[in-house]
Design an enzyme around this catalytic site. Structure first.
Site, short mmCIF file in Angstrom:
data_model
loop_
_atom_site.label_atom_id
_atom_site.label_comp_id
_atom_site.label_asym_id
_atom_site.label_seq_id
_atom_site.Cartn_x
_atom_site.Cartn_y
_atom_site.Cartn_z
N GLY A 12 0.81 -1.22 0.00
CA GLY A 12 0.00 0.00 0.00
C GLY A 12 0.84 1.26 0.00
N ASP A 13 0.17 2.38 -0.29
CA ASP A 13 0.78 3.71 -0.28
C ASP A 13 1.92 3.85 -1.29
OD1 ASP A 13 -0.97 4.34 1.79
OD2 ASP A 13 0.43 3.60 3.29
N LYS A 16 -0.47 5.27 -5.77
CA LYS A 16 -1.52 4.94 -6.75
C LYS A 16 -2.31 6.19 -7.12
CE LYS A 16 -3.08 1.94 -3.77
NZ LYS A 16 -1.98 1.93 -2.79
N GLY A 40 -5.98 5.91 1.49
CA GLY A 40 -5.68 7.34 1.48
C GLY A 40 -4.83 7.60 0.25
N HIS A 41 -5.45 8.16 -0.78
CA HIS A 41 -4.76 8.37 -2.05
C HIS A 41 -4.47 9.86 -2.22
CE1 HIS A 41 -6.46 4.33 -3.75
NE2 HIS A 41 -5.73 4.19 -2.68
N THR A 42 -3.20 10.20 -2.26
CA THR A 42 -2.80 11.61 -2.29
C THR A 42 -2.61 12.09 -3.73
OG1 THR A 42 -1.58 11.10 -0.28
CG2 THR A 42 -1.19 13.27 -1.26
N ARG A 147 -24.05 -12.46 4.69
CA ARG A 147 -25.36 -12.10 4.11
C ARG A 147 -26.24 -11.33 5.09
NH1 ARG A 147 -25.96 -18.17 2.24
NH2 ARG A 147 -25.15 -18.28 4.35
N GLN A 229 -5.35 -0.17 -1.37
CA GLN A 229 -4.46 -1.10 -0.68
C GLN A 229 -3.48 -1.70 -1.70
OE1 GLN A 229 -8.15 -1.53 0.26
NE2 GLN A 229 -7.47 0.24 1.40
N THR A 306 -4.23 7.43 8.65
CA THR A 306 -4.16 7.39 10.12
C THR A 306 -3.00 8.20 10.69
OG1 THR A 306 -2.81 5.41 9.97
CG2 THR A 306 -5.18 5.07 10.20
N LEU A 337 11.34 7.59 -6.52
CA LEU A 337 12.75 7.33 -6.81
C LEU A 337 13.61 8.45 -6.22
CD1 LEU A 337 14.79 5.55 -8.33
CD2 LEU A 337 14.38 6.94 -10.35
P1 GDP Z 1 -1.45 5.69 -2.42
O1 GDP Z 1 -2.24 5.25 -1.24
O2 GDP Z 1 -0.86 4.55 -3.15
O3 GDP Z 1 -2.20 6.61 -3.34
O4 GDP Z 1 -0.21 6.53 -1.84
P2 GDP Z 1 -0.28 7.61 -0.66
O5 GDP Z 1 -0.94 8.84 -1.16
O6 GDP Z 1 -0.82 7.02 0.59
O7 GDP Z 1 1.26 7.84 -0.38
C1 GDP Z 1 2.14 8.25 -1.39
C2 GDP Z 1 2.80 9.57 -0.95
O8 GDP Z 1 3.92 9.83 -1.75
C3 GDP Z 1 1.89 10.77 -1.14
O9 GDP Z 1 2.19 11.71 -0.15
C4 GDP Z 1 2.27 11.30 -2.52
O10 GDP Z 1 2.02 12.68 -2.68
C5 GDP Z 1 3.75 11.03 -2.51
N1 GDP Z 1 4.36 10.74 -3.81
C6 GDP Z 1 3.85 10.07 -4.88
N2 GDP Z 1 4.81 9.92 -5.84
C7 GDP Z 1 5.92 10.49 -5.35
C8 GDP Z 1 7.25 10.63 -5.85
O11 GDP Z 1 7.61 10.16 -6.94
N3 GDP Z 1 8.16 11.26 -5.06
C9 GDP Z 1 7.84 11.78 -3.84
N4 GDP Z 1 8.77 12.38 -3.14
N5 GDP Z 1 6.59 11.67 -3.33
C10 GDP Z 1 5.65 11.02 -4.08
P1 IMO Z 2 -3.93 2.73 0.31
O1 IMO Z 2 -5.04 2.51 -0.68
C1 IMO Z 2 -1.49 0.98 3.45
C2 IMO Z 2 -3.45 -1.90 6.10
C3 IMO Z 2 -3.61 -1.51 7.56
C4 IMO Z 2 -3.52 -2.88 8.21
C5 IMO Z 2 -4.25 -3.78 7.20
C6 IMO Z 2 -5.71 -4.04 7.55
O2 IMO Z 2 -3.79 4.12 0.78
O3 IMO Z 2 -2.65 2.13 -0.19
P2 IMO Z 2 -7.89 -2.54 7.38
O4 IMO Z 2 -8.22 -1.22 8.03
O5 IMO Z 2 -7.91 -2.51 5.89
O6 IMO Z 2 -8.68 -3.67 7.95
O7 IMO Z 2 -6.36 -2.82 7.84
O8 IMO Z 2 -4.16 -3.11 5.95
N1 IMO Z 2 -4.00 -0.93 5.13
C7 IMO Z 2 -3.26 -0.11 4.37
N2 IMO Z 2 -1.93 0.09 4.36
N3 IMO Z 2 -2.28 1.63 2.57
C8 IMO Z 2 -3.61 1.41 2.56
O9 IMO Z 2 -4.41 1.92 1.60
C9 IMO Z 2 -4.16 0.54 3.52
N4 IMO Z 2 -5.42 0.14 3.81
C10 IMO Z 2 -5.30 -0.78 4.79
O10 IMO Z 2 -2.60 -0.65 7.99
O11 IMO Z 2 -2.18 -3.29 8.26
MG MG Z 3 -2.34 5.56 0.84
#
Ligand code: GDP
Ligand code: IMO
Ligand code: MG
Length: 436
Positions: A12-13, A16, A40-42, A147, A229, A306, A337
């Site tokens: 995750g994170d 995306k 949490g998609h930034t 269900r 995720q 969180t 990178l």
């Molecule tokens: P997601 O859940 O997969 O959408 O990712 P998150 O938003 O939770 O976390 C990715 C973080 O990295 C965010 O704060 C983005 O703004 C940041 N981000 C994305 N691509 C890059 C990158 O190439 N370089 C840097 N420094 N930050 C990035």
């Molecule tokens: P994005 O879409 C990172 C993790 C939680 C925990 C496990 C189960 O932003 O990448 P849950 O609340 O889903 O039952 O928690 O999954 N988790 C994530 N980790 N990015 C996420 O979403 C996540 N969504 C859930 O931290 O380990």
């Molecule tokens: Mg995220």
């Protein structure tokens, strides 16, 4: 653009949100297929504004893109309406552009209470909590599969909504009180009063999204299917039980949206140039030292949902090879990178060594016992400290040591890195134009 799934290939994170937003300008529809407000998609817009989306698909910032929340998503209406208001306050039109599946399940206040109670119980009993986001995801999917779930469509029939809520709340209160020994419980009348008015606000968004999407496919429109995720958090293919309760893998796009497999033309996996994980569970390349601290500080690795610090480590090619296989990945988007620019040395895990007999392993396993009995084998790379990446207009213009690292990742994960992200902004990306 061909119909494309964009999903996470680690824990995750991976970024995306950034990649979906970037590619969304080339498509007609962006559709979320699983998960809920645990995501949490930034997205960082060119004007400097930054948004964290939990439920609304990451295509919303392109005015002519339609956004869909599919039947596979579990929706917290309170969180969704708050997100819609937040976006609209920033001048972005949501009405008429966002469609929610009538079959998506609702997250109720009791799901969140149960999520927390279950985690507390695990902590107390054996210290083995999952480390969930506390958003009620697991309990909501439990009800769906048992269900007993309440669906979006139920909001439109007040009588039946009241009846279902009464039944469920009685059961959950008993569970909270008698099984978990919780002092918290749900007030039936308060929840009914809160939820029965959601029909007015939600009505405009609710539709048969499977029909909408299949019509779009027939009309030759292009779809981007957004995973939340990631593959290693998948309920079937992740590091169970330290996973989420849905299928973020590519198959989830079909079941979570009601579209046929043959409608999907390609699968782009988003991977960080290193690895992070929030919550508990195995993480073979985790760095519990200064280097891990540096990655967290430079990469600002704190959860978008969180705020928890993310665990950090080197890129694990064994794990990504596995998720490429499960997802039928056709190319990768490598993000963050730039974060590695501070390092004297960069490492890439290419294999594992089994500690009990020293055997080298090339294949990932989700078996926790086996994962506890391995150590990563690394290939080491000279750092590219202070080298200017931001000036590069294409991959070939990146400093030589960076190119070496990228080529090694491609070799190890056996897929091309089509997109390379070197910053959070849309324009801090190499290769995205060719991908469209
Ligand atoms: P997601 O859940 O997969 O959408 O990712 P998150 O938003 O939770 O976390 C990715 C973080 O990295 C965010 O704060 C983005 O703004 C940041 N981000 C994305 N691509 C890059 C990158 O190439 N370089 C840097 N420094 N930050 C990035
Ligand atoms: P994005 O879409 C990172 C993790 C939680 C925990 C496990 C189960 O932003 O990448 P849950 O609340 O889903 O039952 O928690 O999954 N988790 C994530 N980790 N990015 C996420 O979403 C996540 N969504 C859930 O931290 O380990
Ligand atoms: Mg995220």
């Amino acid at each position: 653009m061909p119909n494309t799934v964009v999903l996470g290939s680690q824990w995750g994170d991976e970024g995306k949100g950034k990649i979906v937003d970037l590619l969304a300008k080339n498509v007609d529809i962006v559709a979320r297929y699983q998960g809920g407000a645990n995501a949490g998609h930034t997205i960082q817009l060119p004007d400097g504004r930054s948004f964290v989306l939990h439920l609304i698909p990451s295509g919303i910032f392109h005015n002519d893109v339609t956004c869909v929340i599919g039947n596979g998503v579990v929706i917290d209406p309170v969180a969704l309406l708050e997100e819609i208001r937040m976006i609209e306050a920033e001048g972005i039109t949501v009405k008429g552009r966002l469609f929610i599946s009538h079959n998506a399940h609702l997250i109720m206040p009791y799901h969140k209470l149960l999520d927390k109670a279950a985690e507390a119980r695990l902590m107390k009993n054996d210290g083995g909590s999952v480390g969930t986001t506390g958003r009620g995801i697991g309990p909501a999917y439990e009800d769906k599969f048992a269900r007993k779930g309440i669906r979006i469509v139920d909001l439109l029939d007040r009588e039946s909504l009241r009846e279902k809520l009464r039944r469920n709340i009685a059961e959950k209160n008993e569970l909270l009180e008698k099984f978990y020994g919780s002092v918290e419980h749900c007030d039936v009348d308060a929840i009914i009063a809160e939820y029965e008015v959601f029909d007015q606000e939600m009505d405009t968004y609710i539709t048969d999204t499977a029909l909408l999407l299949n019509r779009a496919i027939k009309d030759g429109k292009s779809l981007l299917l957004e995973g939340a995720q990631a593959a290693l958090l998948d309920i079937d293919f992740g590091t169970y039980p330290f996973v989420t309760s849905s299928n973020p893998t590519a198959g989830g796009a079909c079941t979570g949206l009601g579209i046929p497999p043959m409608a999907i033309d390609r699968v782009i996996a988003v991977a960080k140039a290193y690895t992070t994980r929030v919550g508990n569970g195995p993480f073979p390349t985790e760095l519990l030292d200064e280097t891990g601290e540096t990655l967290r500080r430079v990469g600002r690795e704190f959860g978008a949902t969180t705020g928890r610090p993310r665990r950090c480590g080197w890129f694990d090619a064994v794990a990504v090879r596995y998720t490429n296989m499960i997802n039928g990945v056709t190319s990768l988007a490598l993000t963050k990178l730039d974060v590695l620019s501070d390092m004297d040395e960069v490492k890439l895990c290419t294999k594992y060594e089994r500690l009990s007999d020293g055997k080298e392993l090339e294949h990932f396993t989700t078996d926790l016992k086996q994962l506890a009995n391995i150590r990563p084998i690394y290939e080491s790379f000279e750092g590219w400290k202070a080298a200017d990446m931001k000036g590069a207009g294409c991959r070939e213009e990146l400093p030589q040591p960076v190119q070496k690292y990228l080529a090694a990742i491609e070799r190890e994960v056996e897929q091309p890195l089509e997109i390379i992200s070197i910053g959070a902004g849309r324009d801090e990306t190499l290769g995205a134009r060719e991908v469209a």
